[in-house]
Structure formats: structure tokens, C-alpha cells
Design an enzyme around this catalytic site. Structure first.
Site, PDB file in Angstrom:
ATOM      1  N   TYR A  67       0.860  -1.179   0.000  1.00  0.00           N
ATOM      2  CA  TYR A  67       0.000   0.000   0.000  1.00  0.00           C
ATOM      3  C   TYR A  67       0.899   1.233   0.000  1.00  0.00           C
ATOM      4  O   TYR A  67       1.501   1.569   1.005  1.00  0.00           O
ATOM      5  CB  TYR A  67      -0.886   0.039   1.233  1.00  0.00           C
ATOM      6  CG  TYR A  67      -1.980  -1.005   1.276  1.00  0.00           C
ATOM      7  CD1 TYR A  67      -2.271  -1.815   0.183  1.00  0.00           C
ATOM      8  CD2 TYR A  67      -2.735  -1.183   2.435  1.00  0.00           C
ATOM      9  CE1 TYR A  67      -3.272  -2.768   0.242  1.00  0.00           C
ATOM     10  CE2 TYR A  67      -3.743  -2.132   2.497  1.00  0.00           C
ATOM     11  CZ  TYR A  67      -4.004  -2.919   1.407  1.00  0.00           C
ATOM     12  OH  TYR A  67      -4.999  -3.862   1.466  1.00  0.00           O
ATOM     13  N   PHE A 223     -13.048  -4.271   0.328  1.00  0.00           N
ATOM     14  CA  PHE A 223     -13.915  -3.614  -0.658  1.00  0.00           C
ATOM     15  C   PHE A 223     -15.391  -3.855  -0.343  1.00  0.00           C
ATOM     16  O   PHE A 223     -16.217  -3.973  -1.236  1.00  0.00           O
ATOM     17  CB  PHE A 223     -13.597  -4.100  -2.070  1.00  0.00           C
ATOM     18  CG  PHE A 223     -12.390  -3.429  -2.677  1.00  0.00           C
ATOM     19  CD1 PHE A 223     -11.672  -2.490  -1.964  1.00  0.00           C
ATOM     20  CD2 PHE A 223     -11.971  -3.743  -3.950  1.00  0.00           C
ATOM     21  CE1 PHE A 223     -10.571  -1.858  -2.515  1.00  0.00           C
ATOM     22  CE2 PHE A 223     -10.862  -3.120  -4.517  1.00  0.00           C
ATOM     23  CZ  PHE A 223     -10.157  -2.180  -3.786  1.00  0.00           C
ATOM     24  N   LEU A 225     -17.481  -1.834   0.910  1.00  0.00           N
ATOM     25  CA  LEU A 225     -18.297  -0.666   0.594  1.00  0.00           C
ATOM     26  C   LEU A 225     -18.114  -0.230  -0.852  1.00  0.00           C
ATOM     27  O   LEU A 225     -19.064   0.081  -1.542  1.00  0.00           O
ATOM     28  CB  LEU A 225     -17.940   0.499   1.531  1.00  0.00           C
ATOM     29  CG  LEU A 225     -18.056   0.217   3.026  1.00  0.00           C
ATOM     30  CD1 LEU A 225     -17.818   1.502   3.805  1.00  0.00           C
ATOM     31  CD2 LEU A 225     -19.417  -0.371   3.368  1.00  0.00           C
TER      32      LEU A 225
END
Length: 294
Positions: A67, A223, A225
Site C-alpha cells: 500500500y 472492498f 463498501l
């Protein structure tokens, strides 16, 4: 109406060192720059939201060395180190970002070891509490070869608990034959319960829920949402209105009511939304609500 909803979930229940995570947790991927790449636009705000999450009782924070890359790990260490004794930092290996922001497999045993060392250094830890091995197709190595390397590093003390990510039912079954799987991180949300194609997609959670329940393994959906955007949410919008919640909040509420093994990790860059997400954990749906949303 259900009388209670579990506020915690046990990670690594079959081990001699289980971890207790409060529901929901917090996912850090959105703290990175545009395209989940580079530094955040507002670094002080990113640090502040991590601190606020812990202040509000969150004790499971999800990250990965890819990330940013490395951005969320460094933010976590800067904001929270030395860590609270009950804080669980779950990280992930198996991918690497290219300079062109591409997502590439990084699953060879030597690559996984490199990622583990990255995580240890960036998070300022001597042992990683939980590491999800994300299996990405495209490499020459097999799933079993890569997972064996993860268990080797667990034996060396670099990893406390090994989890899996982006796995089908067959891969999960293979993994369970090789060692103890503490948790699984697959795609899962109200309107996206099965496999999603695309470079950010992956295996869904619905097809493995029975196996997870049988083995008391938590599902940490990612994921949950984002994949709902643009899809038919008429039913969940109706139930959200009934309880005075946003649709995003009701997505979290639905996940928590869906199974006591569910550990949602909604991510946000807004403290207001963070507080809204955590409030969703206190809503108990009726049996009628759950049947309506099935």
C-alpha cells in the site's frame, strides 16, 4: 429480534495464542495517495485518523507493505508506536506495485520473505501478529510452494498467525491441509458477495463461508463498501432509512449481523465517517430485516 451481537472475533482460535479483535476494524489502504500510490495528500490528517481510531476502541488495523508502497505501514508506526498491548496489526504479502502503479504478483518464496522483512522494518516489529498471503495468478510458483514458505517463516518466529487472501474454496481447503489458517481476507459486501474480475478484484466470500464457519475462521472482507457503488441497493437503502443510517453504515451493520465471524475493515480518510462506521456496530437487525436483505 436478536438479543445481542458479538462485539469481538477470535483470530487464530485453533492456536495456543489466539487474538481478540473488536468489530469493526479499520483498513488503511485509502490513506495513501491517488490510485493507492504514494504519500497521502494530507499526512497530518492521516496520522490523526489512525490515532482517533484507536481512541475510539479499534484494535484491529489492516495494512500491507504494497500500500503506497510502504506508506500505510510507516503511517501506522509514526502514529501509534509504541503500540497498545492489545493492538492487532494485520498485514498482507503477495503483491508489489510497479512504478507505473500496476499491481504485480510477488509470491515466490524469496519475494514473500522480502515482503515480510519490509513489514517488520516498516512497522517496527520483531514479529508480525497476522499476515495474509494474497495469492495472485501469473507467477511460476504454486500456491502450495508459496504457502509453505509462509509457514516456514511462522516457525522462525517472524509471523504469529498466517492468513489467506483472494482464495477460492479449493485453495482454502488446500491451505487447511498444510497448516492452521487464522483468517481469510476475501472480497465481500452486501451487493458483491462472489468473485469480482479486474486488477483490484478477487475471490469472493460467499462460496467459502460454510468452510470458514466449520473451522471457526474469521472473514475479513475487503472492498465491502466500494463494490456497492453503482449497483442496486434498493433494499439496503430502505433498511438504512428505517434505522436512520447511511447506506455505507448499513453495509457494515449487515456484515456484522451476517456472521459473528465477520470482521469488517471499512476504510476512510474522514474522522466523521470513521465515527459513523463504528456506530454501525451497535445496530441489531431483526430476523425480518435479515430475511429482507438476503
Amino acid at each position: 429480534m436478536s438479543k445481542t451481537i458479538n462485539s469481538t472475533v477470535i483470530i487464530g482460535k485453533s492456536s495456543n495464542k489466539p487474538l481478540t479483535a473488536r468489530r469493526p476494524g479499520y483498513g488503511t489502504m485509502r490513506l495513501t495517495g491517488e490510485g493507492f500510490f504514494g504519500e497521502p495528500a494530507n499526512r497530518p490528517a492521516a496520522l490523526k485518523i489512525l490515532k482517533r481510531a484507536v481512541e475510539l476502541g479499534v484494535n484491529y488495523i489492516d495494512t500491507a507493505d504494497f500500500y503506497g508502497p510502504g506508506v500505510t505501514n510507516r503511517l501506522i508506526a509514526e502514529a501509534l508506536y509504541p503500540y497498545p498491548v492489545d493492538l492487532i496489526i494485520g498485514t498482507k504479502v503477495g503483491a508489489k506495485r510497479g512504478d507505473d502503479k500496476s499491481w504485480n504478483p510477488f509470491t515466490k518464496p524469496e519475494q514473500l520473505r522480502e515482503s515480510i522483512e519490509n513489514n517488520l522494518k516498516e512497522l517496527k516489529q520483531e514479529q508480525l501478529s497476522l499476515v495474509h498471503f494474497r495469492f495472485m495468478n501469473g507467477g511460476e510458483e504454486t500456491f502450495e510452494e508459496s504457502l509453505a514458505a509462509m509457514f516456514d517463516m511462522q516457525k522462525e518466529g517472524k509471523i504469529l498467525h498466517v492468513g489467506l487472501s483472494n482464495v477460492s474454496k479449493d485453495l482454502l481447503q488446500n491451505g487447511l491441509k498444510m497448516g492452521k489458517i487464522a483468517s481469510v481476507q476475501n472480497l465481500y459486501g452486501y451487493t458483491q458477495r462472489t468473485t469480482l474480475s479486474g486488477h483490484l478484484g478477487g475471490a469472493g466470500g460467499e462460496e467459502i463461508m460454510d468452510l470458514l464457519e466449520e473451522n471457526q475462521i474469521p472473514l475479513i472482507p475487503y472492498f465491502s463498501l466500494q463494490t456497492s457503488i453503482g449497483k442496486d441497493q434498493t433494499k439496503i437503502e430502505q433498511v438504512a432509512e428505517k434505522y436512520g443510517l447511511t447506506t455505507a453504515q448499513m453495509n457494515i451493520t449487515w456484515l456484522l449481523n451476517r456472521s459473528p465471524l465477520m470482521l469488517p475493515i471499512p476504510g476512510t480518510t474522514s474522522i466523521e465517517h470513521l465515527e459513523e462506521n463504528l456506530k454501525a456496530a451497535h445496530i441489531i437487525l431483526t430476523n425480518e430485516d435479515i430475511e429482507f436483505l438476503a
